[in-house]
Design a protein around this motif. Structure first.
Motif, PDB file in Angstrom:
ATOM      1  N   ASP A   1       0.711  -1.286   0.024  1.00  0.00           N
ATOM      2  CA  ASP A   1      -0.032  -0.026   0.116  1.00  0.00           C
ATOM      3  C   ASP A   1       0.840   1.293  -0.059  1.00  0.00           C
ATOM      4  O   ASP A   1       1.936   1.279   0.504  1.00  0.00           O
ATOM      5  N   GLY A   2       0.266   2.177  -0.625  1.00  0.00           N
ATOM      6  CA  GLY A   2       1.364   3.531  -0.830  1.00  0.00           C
ATOM      7  C   GLY A   2       0.530   4.528  -1.399  1.00  0.00           C
ATOM      8  O   GLY A   2      -0.506   4.238  -1.902  1.00  0.00           O
ATOM      9  N   PRO A   3       0.863   5.824  -1.269  1.00  0.00           N
ATOM     10  CA  PRO A   3       0.236   6.925  -2.097  1.00  0.00           C
ATOM     11  C   PRO A   3       0.433   7.103  -3.498  1.00  0.00           C
ATOM     12  O   PRO A   3      -0.208   8.052  -3.959  1.00  0.00           O
ATOM     13  N   GLY A   4       1.650   6.371  -3.953  1.00  0.00           N
ATOM     14  CA  GLY A   4       2.038   6.812  -5.395  1.00  0.00           C
ATOM     15  C   GLY A   4       1.163   5.823  -6.202  1.00  0.00           C
ATOM     16  O   GLY A   4       0.571   5.026  -6.066  1.00  0.00           O
ATOM     17  N   PRO A   5       1.194   6.667  -7.503  1.00  0.00           N
ATOM     18  CA  PRO A   5       0.620   5.628  -8.579  1.00  0.00           C
ATOM     19  C   PRO A   5       1.239   4.360  -8.938  1.00  0.00           C
ATOM     20  O   PRO A   5       2.211   3.946  -8.760  1.00  0.00           O
ATOM     21  N   ILE A   6       0.120   3.533  -9.682  1.00  0.00           N
ATOM     22  CA  ILE A   6       0.530   2.076 -10.291  1.00  0.00           C
ATOM     23  C   ILE A   6       0.689   2.450 -11.592  1.00  0.00           C
ATOM     24  O   ILE A   6      -0.056   2.885 -12.320  1.00  0.00           O
ATOM     25  N   PHE A   7       1.791   1.896 -12.171  1.00  0.00           N
ATOM     26  CA  PHE A   7       2.325   1.767 -13.542  1.00  0.00           C
ATOM     27  C   PHE A   7       2.301   0.639 -14.190  1.00  0.00           C
ATOM     28  O   PHE A   7       3.005  -0.220 -13.766  1.00  0.00           O
ATOM     29  N   GLY A   8       1.330   0.149 -15.300  1.00  0.00           N
ATOM     30  CA  GLY A   8       1.252  -0.968 -15.751  1.00  0.00           C
ATOM     31  C   GLY A   8       1.756  -1.213 -16.948  1.00  0.00           C
ATOM     32  O   GLY A   8       1.838  -0.137 -17.628  1.00  0.00           O
ATOM     33  N   ALA A   9       2.148  -2.315 -17.187  1.00  0.00           N
ATOM     34  CA  ALA A   9       2.681  -2.462 -18.627  1.00  0.00           C
ATOM     35  C   ALA A   9       2.391  -4.180 -19.163  1.00  0.00           C
ATOM     36  O   ALA A   9       2.638  -5.160 -18.554  1.00  0.00           O
TER      37      ALA A   9
ATOM     38  N   GLY B   1      -6.800  -1.764 -13.049  1.00  0.00           N
ATOM     39  CA  GLY B   1      -6.399  -1.323 -11.795  1.00  0.00           C
ATOM     40  C   GLY B   1      -5.387  -0.409 -11.806  1.00  0.00           C
ATOM     41  O   GLY B   1      -4.746   0.240 -10.618  1.00  0.00           O
ATOM     42  N   SER B   2      -4.538  -0.018 -12.894  1.00  0.00           N
ATOM     43  CA  SER B   2      -3.450   0.653 -13.028  1.00  0.00           C
ATOM     44  C   SER B   2      -3.810   2.236 -13.173  1.00  0.00           C
ATOM     45  O   SER B   2      -5.015   2.557 -13.450  1.00  0.00           O
ATOM     46  N   ASP B   3      -3.024   3.139 -12.681  1.00  0.00           N
ATOM     47  CA  ASP B   3      -3.208   4.377 -13.228  1.00  0.00           C
ATOM     48  C   ASP B   3      -2.575   4.920 -14.175  1.00  0.00           C
ATOM     49  O   ASP B   3      -3.366   5.789 -14.794  1.00  0.00           O
ATOM     50  N   PHE B   4      -1.518   4.429 -14.562  1.00  0.00           N
ATOM     51  CA  PHE B   4      -1.036   4.894 -16.061  1.00  0.00           C
ATOM     52  C   PHE B   4      -0.614   3.676 -16.712  1.00  0.00           C
ATOM     53  O   PHE B   4      -0.229   2.570 -15.963  1.00  0.00           O
ATOM     54  N   PHE B   5      -0.561   3.424 -17.804  1.00  0.00           N
ATOM     55  CA  PHE B   5      -0.142   2.409 -18.761  1.00  0.00           C
ATOM     56  C   PHE B   5       1.235   2.549 -19.691  1.00  0.00           C
ATOM     57  O   PHE B   5       0.901   3.573 -20.304  1.00  0.00           O
TER      58      PHE B   5
ATOM     59  N   LEU C   1      11.512   9.110 -21.292  1.00  0.00           N
ATOM     60  CA  LEU C   1      10.639   8.346 -20.783  1.00  0.00           C
ATOM     61  C   LEU C   1      10.473   8.753 -19.209  1.00  0.00           C
ATOM     62  O   LEU C   1       9.346   8.812 -18.650  1.00  0.00           O
ATOM     63  N   LEU C   2      11.494   8.802 -18.307  1.00  0.00           N
ATOM     64  CA  LEU C   2      11.402   9.094 -16.969  1.00  0.00           C
ATOM     65  C   LEU C   2      10.937  10.513 -16.797  1.00  0.00           C
ATOM     66  O   LEU C   2      10.032  10.751 -16.036  1.00  0.00           O
ATOM     67  N   ASP C   3      11.050  11.554 -17.821  1.00  0.00           N
ATOM     68  CA  ASP C   3      10.328  12.839 -17.696  1.00  0.00           C
ATOM     69  C   ASP C   3       8.980  12.692 -17.720  1.00  0.00           C
ATOM     70  O   ASP C   3       7.970  13.411 -17.015  1.00  0.00           O
ATOM     71  N   ARG C   4       8.313  11.774 -18.683  1.00  0.00           N
ATOM     72  CA  ARG C   4       7.038  11.838 -18.758  1.00  0.00           C
ATOM     73  C   ARG C   4       6.504  10.894 -17.168  1.00  0.00           C
ATOM     74  O   ARG C   4       5.261  11.102 -16.850  1.00  0.00           O
ATOM     75  N   VAL C   5       7.182  10.104 -16.819  1.00  0.00           N
ATOM     76  CA  VAL C   5       6.893   9.311 -15.771  1.00  0.00           C
ATOM     77  C   VAL C   5       6.674  10.378 -14.660  1.00  0.00           C
ATOM     78  O   VAL C   5       5.859  10.328 -13.573  1.00  0.00           O
ATOM     79  N   ARG C   6       7.830  11.241 -14.527  1.00  0.00           N
ATOM     80  CA  ARG C   6       7.684  12.330 -13.364  1.00  0.00           C
ATOM     81  C   ARG C   6       6.402  13.172 -13.680  1.00  0.00           C
ATOM     82  O   ARG C   6       5.634  13.737 -12.569  1.00  0.00           O
ATOM     83  N   ARG C   7       6.109  13.700 -15.067  1.00  0.00           N
ATOM     84  CA  ARG C   7       4.967  14.234 -15.067  1.00  0.00           C
ATOM     85  C   ARG C   7       3.689  13.593 -14.623  1.00  0.00           C
ATOM     86  O   ARG C   7       2.797  14.141 -14.158  1.00  0.00           O
ATOM     87  N   ALA C   8       3.628  12.439 -14.911  1.00  0.00           N
ATOM     88  CA  ALA C   8       2.490  11.641 -14.651  1.00  0.00           C
ATOM     89  C   ALA C   8       2.239  11.377 -13.131  1.00  0.00           C
ATOM     90  O   ALA C   8       1.125  11.674 -12.700  1.00  0.00           O
ATOM     91  N   ILE C   9       3.487  11.297 -12.437  1.00  0.00           N
ATOM     92  CA  ILE C   9       3.261  11.440 -10.815  1.00  0.00           C
ATOM     93  C   ILE C   9       2.888  12.719 -10.316  1.00  0.00           C
ATOM     94  O   ILE C   9       2.135  13.072  -9.432  1.00  0.00           O
ATOM     95  N   SER C  10       3.160  13.963 -11.080  1.00  0.00           N
ATOM     96  CA  SER C  10       2.843  15.070 -10.896  1.00  0.00           C
ATOM     97  C   SER C  10       1.397  15.435 -11.108  1.00  0.00           C
ATOM     98  O   SER C  10       0.472  16.002 -10.221  1.00  0.00           O
ATOM     99  N   LEU C  11       1.012  14.643 -12.129  1.00  0.00           N
ATOM    100  CA  LEU C  11      -0.420  14.739 -12.454  1.00  0.00           C
ATOM    101  C   LEU C  11      -1.358  14.157 -11.632  1.00  0.00           C
ATOM    102  O   LEU C  11      -2.449  14.335 -11.185  1.00  0.00           O
ATOM    103  N   TYR C  12      -0.772  12.804 -11.207  1.00  0.00           N
ATOM    104  CA  TYR C  12      -1.535  12.256  -9.938  1.00  0.00           C
ATOM    105  C   TYR C  12      -1.947  12.886  -8.752  1.00  0.00           C
ATOM    106  O   TYR C  12      -2.851  12.519  -8.127  1.00  0.00           O
ATOM    107  N   GLY C  13      -0.914  14.029  -8.496  1.00  0.00           N
ATOM    108  CA  GLY C  13      -1.020  14.690  -7.208  1.00  0.00           C
ATOM    109  C   GLY C  13      -2.004  16.013  -7.463  1.00  0.00           C
ATOM    110  O   GLY C  13      -2.250  16.495  -6.483  1.00  0.00           O
ATOM    111  N   ASP C  14      -2.501  16.120  -8.762  1.00  0.00           N
ATOM    112  CA  ASP C  14      -3.778  16.990  -8.800  1.00  0.00           C
ATOM    113  C   ASP C  14      -4.902  16.361  -9.438  1.00  0.00           C
ATOM    114  O   ASP C  14      -5.382  16.299 -10.422  1.00  0.00           O
TER     115      ASP C  14
END
Length: 330
Positions: free
Chosen positions: A138-146, A213-217, A275-288
């Motif tokens: 369990d945790g506050p961060g998003p789940i990334f699926g592939a 169930g994922s937040d991002f794919f 790719l990491l830049d978009r992951v960081r952006r996704a995490i930022s978006l998840y926080g909004d």
């Protein structure tokens, strides 16, 4: 029956798979030797069936508009870019469709709770089920699926290279698929209990649960003629993160490039940092949450059904047959 009354359409799904054989296959098929030349079926000393089809088809389609342009370039043309460029006037790109009878969060039999853009509570239940099934913490961060074919073409080697940084950013990652042994091994070594779950298997039910169930794919393909998982992801309110090639570029609108129309995130250079830049952006978006929900709602409203694609194919067929009839009348 006169064959000149008929018209032919050849559809390229993946230009890398061409069907090349030794020259002596020609007489076996009853084809004349005069086809074995550079302008028709000869390809580096072999017979190339796809090249022959591209030469003689009345129309050529690819499975996305951007891929139709990409196959005319050395980077994506697989040695046939010159032929396709010469025939550019008959090349059309039509996106593949989604069977929403199979891929709909409102009726999917493989997920524990149904949901829709207007009633999203079921997605949280799917997320909880995914966490439990894959042993994530369990945790506050998003789940990334592939999910997909674990191959270099699909960019899974790039994904493997950034998984440690994703975890350091607070992400949890779920990966499912089978494919090339080297890529499978790279991904298997990424597994971290509670944080990164890797399942080397074909599992359709789990694929549906990951989509729901994922937040991002994540789809970091080197090239992608169309792609389907980004379309499934949008239907399930799971925002896709894609390399901007082929059908991925045609179907996903980036949150920063066009905020008012955004349906996901895109990176344009095939590098770990991009790719990491978009992951960081996704995490930022998840926080909004407010803005995140707007993007999710927009993604879920997209229509990539086969009804849309079929109408485009039907129009192409009708125009082609009409041109053939006109030609016969002249």
């Amino acid at each position: 029956m006169h064959l000149d009354l008929f018209a032919t359409v050849l559809t390229i799904h993946n230009l890398a798979y061409q069907g090349t054989f030794p020259p002596d296959v020609l007489p076996v098929l009853g084809l004349p030797w005069d086809l074995f030349n550079l302008e028709q079926m000869e390809f580096y000393g072999k017979v190339n069936f796809l090249k022959g089809g591209l030469c003689f088809a009345d129309r050529i389609t690819t499975v996305s508009p951007r891929y139709a342009r990409e196959v005319m370039t050395p980077l994506f043309g697989c040695g046939l870019e010159g032929l396709l460029a010469r025939r550019a006037g008959v090349v059309h790109g039509i996106l593949n469709g989604v069977d929403y009878g199979e891929w709909s969060p409102a009726s999917d039999p493989f997920i524990p709770a149904h949901f829709s853009a207007d009633a999203m509570a079921g997605k949280a239940a799917c997320r909880a089920a995914l966490v439990e099934k894959m042993g994530l913490s369990d945790g506050p961060g998003p789940i990334f699926g592939a999910v997909g074919r674990l191959a270099a073409q699909k960019g899974f080697d790039l994904l493997a290279s950034v998984v440690p940084e994703m975890v350091a950013l607070g992400a949890r990652v779920v990966i499912l698929g089978t494919g090339e042994a080297l890529v499978e091994d790279m991904l298997a070594r990424c597994a971290i209990p509670g944080k990164v779950a890797v399942r080397i298997a074909y599992d359709n039910a789990l694929a549906h649960l990951i989509e729901a169930g994922s937040d991002f794919f994540v789809m970091p393909s080197r090239y992608e003629p169309c792609g389907l998982n980004q379309l499934y992801s949008m239907a399930y309110g799971t925002l896709p993160i894609v390399h901007a090639v082929g059908g991925l570029d045609d179907t996903v609108v980036d949150v920063d490039e066009d905020p008012d129309q955004a349906t996901g995130l895109k990176f344009r250079t095939f590098t770990a940092e991009a790719l990491l830049d978009r992951v960081r952006r996704a995490i930022s978006l998840y926080g909004d949450p407010e803005r995140l929900q707007k993007v999710i709602s927009r993604a879920m409203a997209q229509d990539y059904s086969w009804d849309v694609a079929a109408r485009k194919y039907l129009t192409l067929y009708e125009e082609l047959l009409e041109s053939r009839r006109v030609g016969q009348a002249q």
